[in-house]
Scaffold this motif. Structure first.
Motif, PDB file in Angstrom:
ATOM      1  N   ILE A  70       0.843  -1.208   0.000  1.00  0.00           N
ATOM      2  CA  ILE A  70       0.000   0.000   0.000  1.00  0.00           C
ATOM      3  C   ILE A  70       0.875   1.255   0.000  1.00  0.00           C
ATOM      4  CG2 ILE A  70      -1.710   1.316   1.333  1.00  0.00           C
ATOM      5  CD1 ILE A  70      -2.830  -1.382   2.295  1.00  0.00           C
ATOM      6  N   ILE A  71       1.907   1.265   0.854  1.00  0.00           N
ATOM      7  CA  ILE A  71       2.831   2.410   0.892  1.00  0.00           C
ATOM      8  C   ILE A  71       3.492   2.597  -0.475  1.00  0.00           C
ATOM      9  CG2 ILE A  71       5.015   3.262   1.858  1.00  0.00           C
ATOM     10  CD1 ILE A  71       2.778   3.569   3.818  1.00  0.00           C
ATOM     11  N   THR A  72       3.900   1.486  -1.080  1.00  0.00           N
ATOM     12  CA  THR A  72       4.548   1.552  -2.401  1.00  0.00           C
ATOM     13  C   THR A  72       3.603   2.149  -3.432  1.00  0.00           C
ATOM     14  OG1 THR A  72       5.881  -0.393  -1.854  1.00  0.00           O
ATOM     15  CG2 THR A  72       5.748   0.224  -4.180  1.00  0.00           C
TER      16      THR A  72
ATOM     17  N   ALA B  41       2.743  13.862  -9.737  1.00  0.00           N
ATOM     18  CA  ALA B  41       3.621  15.038  -9.775  1.00  0.00           C
ATOM     19  C   ALA B  41       4.424  15.132 -11.061  1.00  0.00           C
ATOM     20  CB  ALA B  41       4.571  15.007  -8.571  1.00  0.00           C
ATOM     21  N   SER B  42       4.856  13.983 -11.591  1.00  0.00           N
ATOM     22  CA  SER B  42       5.816  14.015 -12.698  1.00  0.00           C
ATOM     23  C   SER B  42       5.229  13.636 -14.058  1.00  0.00           C
ATOM     24  CB  SER B  42       6.984  13.072 -12.392  1.00  0.00           C
ATOM     25  OG  SER B  42       6.542  11.718 -12.383  1.00  0.00           O
ATOM     26  N   ARG B  43       4.192  12.777 -14.051  1.00  0.00           N
ATOM     27  CA  ARG B  43       3.653  12.210 -15.296  1.00  0.00           C
ATOM     28  C   ARG B  43       4.750  11.530 -16.118  1.00  0.00           C
ATOM     29  NH1 ARG B  43      -0.491  13.568 -13.003  1.00  0.00           N
ATOM     30  NH2 ARG B  43      -2.343  14.479 -13.931  1.00  0.00           N
ATOM     31  N   SER B  44       5.689  10.912 -15.421  1.00  0.00           N
ATOM     32  CA  SER B  44       6.821  10.264 -16.087  1.00  0.00           C
ATOM     33  C   SER B  44       6.928   8.819 -15.610  1.00  0.00           C
ATOM     34  CB  SER B  44       8.115  11.015 -15.781  1.00  0.00           C
ATOM     35  OG  SER B  44       9.240  10.260 -16.145  1.00  0.00           O
ATOM     36  N   TRP B  45       6.841   7.864 -16.566  1.00  0.00           N
ATOM     37  CA  TRP B  45       6.969   6.457 -16.219  1.00  0.00           C
ATOM     38  C   TRP B  45       8.377   6.123 -15.754  1.00  0.00           C
ATOM     39  CZ3 TRP B  45       2.964   3.897 -14.967  1.00  0.00           C
ATOM     40  CH2 TRP B  45       1.730   4.128 -15.591  1.00  0.00           C
ATOM     41  N   LYS B  46       9.374   6.843 -16.276  1.00  0.00           N
ATOM     42  CA  LYS B  46      10.764   6.606 -15.848  1.00  0.00           C
ATOM     43  C   LYS B  46      10.929   6.886 -14.366  1.00  0.00           C
ATOM     44  CE  LYS B  46      13.213   7.483 -20.186  1.00  0.00           C
ATOM     45  NZ  LYS B  46      14.175   8.389 -20.868  1.00  0.00           N
ATOM     46  N   ILE B  47      10.387   8.014 -13.913  1.00  0.00           N
ATOM     47  CA  ILE B  47      10.496   8.383 -12.495  1.00  0.00           C
ATOM     48  C   ILE B  47       9.719   7.388 -11.628  1.00  0.00           C
ATOM     49  CG2 ILE B  47       9.808  10.133 -10.789  1.00  0.00           C
ATOM     50  CD1 ILE B  47      10.579  12.270 -12.851  1.00  0.00           C
ATOM     51  N   VAL B  48       8.525   6.996 -12.072  1.00  0.00           N
ATOM     52  CA  VAL B  48       7.719   6.018 -11.326  1.00  0.00           C
ATOM     53  C   VAL B  48       8.474   4.696 -11.204  1.00  0.00           C
ATOM     54  CG1 VAL B  48       5.593   4.653 -11.360  1.00  0.00           C
ATOM     55  CG2 VAL B  48       5.513   7.081 -11.919  1.00  0.00           C
ATOM     56  N   LEU B  49       9.076   4.243 -12.313  1.00  0.00           N
ATOM     57  CA  LEU B  49       9.820   2.979 -12.304  1.00  0.00           C
ATOM     58  C   LEU B  49      11.044   3.059 -11.388  1.00  0.00           C
ATOM     59  CD1 LEU B  49       9.975   0.132 -13.499  1.00  0.00           C
ATOM     60  CD2 LEU B  49      11.378   1.067 -15.356  1.00  0.00           C
TER      61      LEU B  49
ATOM     62  N   ALA C 143       1.826   6.519  -6.863  1.00  0.00           N
ATOM     63  CA  ALA C 143       0.725   7.392  -7.306  1.00  0.00           C
ATOM     64  C   ALA C 143       1.127   8.863  -7.184  1.00  0.00           C
ATOM     65  CB  ALA C 143      -0.529   7.106  -6.478  1.00  0.00           C
ATOM     66  N   VAL C 144       1.784   9.213  -6.076  1.00  0.00           N
ATOM     67  CA  VAL C 144       2.250  10.593  -5.884  1.00  0.00           C
ATOM     68  C   VAL C 144       3.295  10.950  -6.933  1.00  0.00           C
ATOM     69  CG1 VAL C 144       3.530  12.131  -4.326  1.00  0.00           C
ATOM     70  CG2 VAL C 144       1.729  10.663  -3.408  1.00  0.00           C
ATOM     71  N   ALA C 145       4.222  10.008  -7.184  1.00  0.00           N
ATOM     72  CA  ALA C 145       5.275  10.249  -8.184  1.00  0.00           C
ATOM     73  C   ALA C 145       4.666  10.466  -9.568  1.00  0.00           C
ATOM     74  CB  ALA C 145       6.251   9.068  -8.215  1.00  0.00           C
ATOM     75  N   TRP C 146       3.655   9.641  -9.932  1.00  0.00           N
ATOM     76  CA  TRP C 146       3.016   9.800 -11.243  1.00  0.00           C
ATOM     77  C   TRP C 146       2.225  11.108 -11.308  1.00  0.00           C
ATOM     78  CZ3 TRP C 146       2.987   8.719 -16.105  1.00  0.00           C
ATOM     79  CH2 TRP C 146       1.844   8.957 -16.887  1.00  0.00           C
TER      80      TRP C 146
ATOM     81  N   ILE D 284      16.986  10.998  -3.960  1.00  0.00           N
ATOM     82  CA  ILE D 284      16.787  11.022  -5.417  1.00  0.00           C
ATOM     83  C   ILE D 284      15.289  10.991  -5.746  1.00  0.00           C
ATOM     84  CG2 ILE D 284      17.102   9.685  -7.544  1.00  0.00           C
ATOM     85  CD1 ILE D 284      19.880   8.870  -6.414  1.00  0.00           C
ATOM     86  N   ILE D 285      14.527  10.150  -5.030  1.00  0.00           N
ATOM     87  CA  ILE D 285      13.073  10.095  -5.261  1.00  0.00           C
ATOM     88  C   ILE D 285      12.447  11.468  -5.027  1.00  0.00           C
ATOM     89  CG2 ILE D 285      10.883   9.227  -4.333  1.00  0.00           C
ATOM     90  CD1 ILE D 285      12.226   6.538  -3.871  1.00  0.00           C
ATOM     91  N   PHE D 286      12.698  12.050  -3.840  1.00  0.00           N
ATOM     92  CA  PHE D 286      12.136  13.364  -3.519  1.00  0.00           C
ATOM     93  C   PHE D 286      12.572  14.411  -4.538  1.00  0.00           C
ATOM     94  CE2 PHE D 286      11.613  11.948   1.066  1.00  0.00           C
ATOM     95  CZ  PHE D 286      10.239  12.109   1.078  1.00  0.00           C
ATOM     96  N   ASP D 287      13.852  14.387  -4.880  1.00  0.00           N
ATOM     97  CA  ASP D 287      14.411  15.394  -5.786  1.00  0.00           C
ATOM     98  C   ASP D 287      13.786  15.296  -7.172  1.00  0.00           C
ATOM     99  OD1 ASP D 287      16.463  17.455  -6.452  1.00  0.00           O
ATOM    100  OD2 ASP D 287      17.189  15.882  -7.775  1.00  0.00           O
ATOM    101  N   ARG D 288      13.754  14.089  -7.737  1.00  0.00           N
ATOM    102  CA  ARG D 288      13.222  13.932  -9.100  1.00  0.00           C
ATOM    103  C   ARG D 288      11.732  14.267  -9.175  1.00  0.00           C
ATOM    104  NH1 ARG D 288      17.809  13.944  -9.633  1.00  0.00           N
ATOM    105  NH2 ARG D 288      19.213  12.502 -10.706  1.00  0.00           N
ATOM    106  N   VAL D 289      10.975  13.810  -8.172  1.00  0.00           N
ATOM    107  CA  VAL D 289       9.525  14.048  -8.186  1.00  0.00           C
ATOM    108  C   VAL D 289       9.225  15.537  -8.038  1.00  0.00           C
ATOM    109  CG1 VAL D 289       7.362  13.648  -6.938  1.00  0.00           C
ATOM    110  CG2 VAL D 289       8.919  11.740  -7.377  1.00  0.00           C
ATOM    111  N   SER D 290       9.865  16.197  -7.066  1.00  0.00           N
ATOM    112  CA  SER D 290       9.584  17.627  -6.842  1.00  0.00           C
ATOM    113  C   SER D 290      10.100  18.481  -7.998  1.00  0.00           C
ATOM    114  CB  SER D 290      10.177  18.099  -5.508  1.00  0.00           C
ATOM    115  OG  SER D 290      11.572  17.863  -5.464  1.00  0.00           O
ATOM    116  N   GLN D 291      11.252  18.119  -8.575  1.00  0.00           N
ATOM    117  CA  GLN D 291      11.763  18.862  -9.726  1.00  0.00           C
ATOM    118  C   GLN D 291      10.849  18.703 -10.939  1.00  0.00           C
ATOM    119  OE1 GLN D 291      15.776  18.387 -11.042  1.00  0.00           O
ATOM    120  NE2 GLN D 291      16.668  19.291  -9.225  1.00  0.00           N
ATOM    121  N   ALA D 292      10.387  17.484 -11.165  1.00  0.00           N
ATOM    122  CA  ALA D 292       9.483  17.242 -12.300  1.00  0.00           C
ATOM    123  C   ALA D 292       8.188  18.039 -12.137  1.00  0.00           C
ATOM    124  CB  ALA D 292       9.172  15.754 -12.414  1.00  0.00           C
TER     125      ALA D 292
END
Length: 295
Positions: free
Chosen positions: A62-64, A74-82, A69-72, A273-281
């Protein structure tokens, strides 16, 4: 000629008396108001405990899914989600899940607190050059002061535990939030503000509907920097009882456990890296939206 080689300094007795007076004054303040200050921060402690309990007691799938879901969103990027999925699975595989969830809950609460305090101060600074001149030196001191120094007054006031660590992290991480909020609002195009005035907007309407939406990409950059600085403080905060990935790193340093330190250090890097990529995107998406609006 001794004065030429030796810097003039205060008399040793005077300096000792001054230091003693300051230390005793702070101890007296701690004895007199420590309980009241601790009571003031009690709701914050309950919130932090609730966030940590949610992150550690909720099943990992569930956490994953929430993180993905938050990453998608914020970013709309499958690369970041993966990349988020791979990082979380690696953290779980190497048995660092609970510590990672505690660290994420701490960063989450720190970020919310920094936003709640930093954005209003940034808005006030953007409206007053005098206030900006007063606050900027304070922010300079907060950013250049060694992070260990923050722990001394906080521990003297509140002892060892989650809340003192949280406060120390917020003090260390909040300056970019304040600075970039101030900068973002000041960078809003004057022509846009004049147009808002022409339509009869009040100061509050202008702030809510014009300045904050247009400053949002810059504010997001401030949030990003705040998160990065909070993560950098995690290991130091573990010295005063903050649980999470910092404590195994501290244990590894004390006992020379190389792999323990490296794995937990890499987990901190992975979260960063997760926080950085998602917030930057998300910030880039906001920037593009603003450019389309202006275009």
């Amino acid at each position: 000629m001794d004065w030429f080689y030796e810097f003039p300094h205060m008399n040793d007795d005077s300096l000792r008396s001054l230091k003693k007076a300051i230390d005793e004054g702070f101890r007296a303040f701690t004895r007199g108001y420590g309980d009241a200050i601790e009571g003031f921060f009690s709701p914050l402690q309950h919130f932090l405990i609730a966030a940590e309990r949610f992150m550690t007691h909720t099943p990992w799938p569930i956490i994953t899914l929430i993180v993905l879901a938050v990453a998608w969103g914020a970013s709309r990027s499958w690369k970041i989600v993966l990349s988020c999925l791979v990082t979380l699975l690696a953290i779980g595989y190497f048995d660092m899940w609970d510590d990672t969830m505690r660290t994420i809950s701490m960063i989450f609460v720190c970020t919310l607190l920094s936003i709640a305090i930093g954005i209003p101060i940034g808005i006030l600074m953007s409206r007053s050059d005098r206030l900006q001149r007063l606050v900027n030196p304070v922010l300079d001191v907060m950013q250049t002061m060694p992070s260990f120094v923050y722990l001394i007054p906080v521990v003297m006031l509140l002892g060892i535990g989650k809340v003192p660590g949280l406060i120390a992290v917020v003090i260390y991480a909040i300056p970019p939030m304040i600075r970039l909020t101030d900068l973002g609002i000041r960078l809003v195009d004057k022509d846009v503000l004049e147009a808002a005035d022409a339509f009869g907007s009040s100061s509050w309407q202008k702030l809510k509907n014009v300045q904050l939406p247009l400053a949002l990409p810059t504010i997001m950059a401030g949030i990003n920097q705040t998160i990065m600085m909070a993560l950098a403080m995690v290991v130091i905060a573990s010295m005063i009882g903050v649980q999470g990935l910092g404590q195994p790193v501290l244990k590894a340093i004390a006992n020379q456990y190389f792999t323990l330190g490296i794995f937990n250090g890499l987990a901190i890097v992975g979260i960063a890296i997760i926080f950085d990529r998602v917030s930057q995107a998300y910030g880039k998406r906001l920037q593009k939206h603003r450019e389309i609006v202006h275009g």
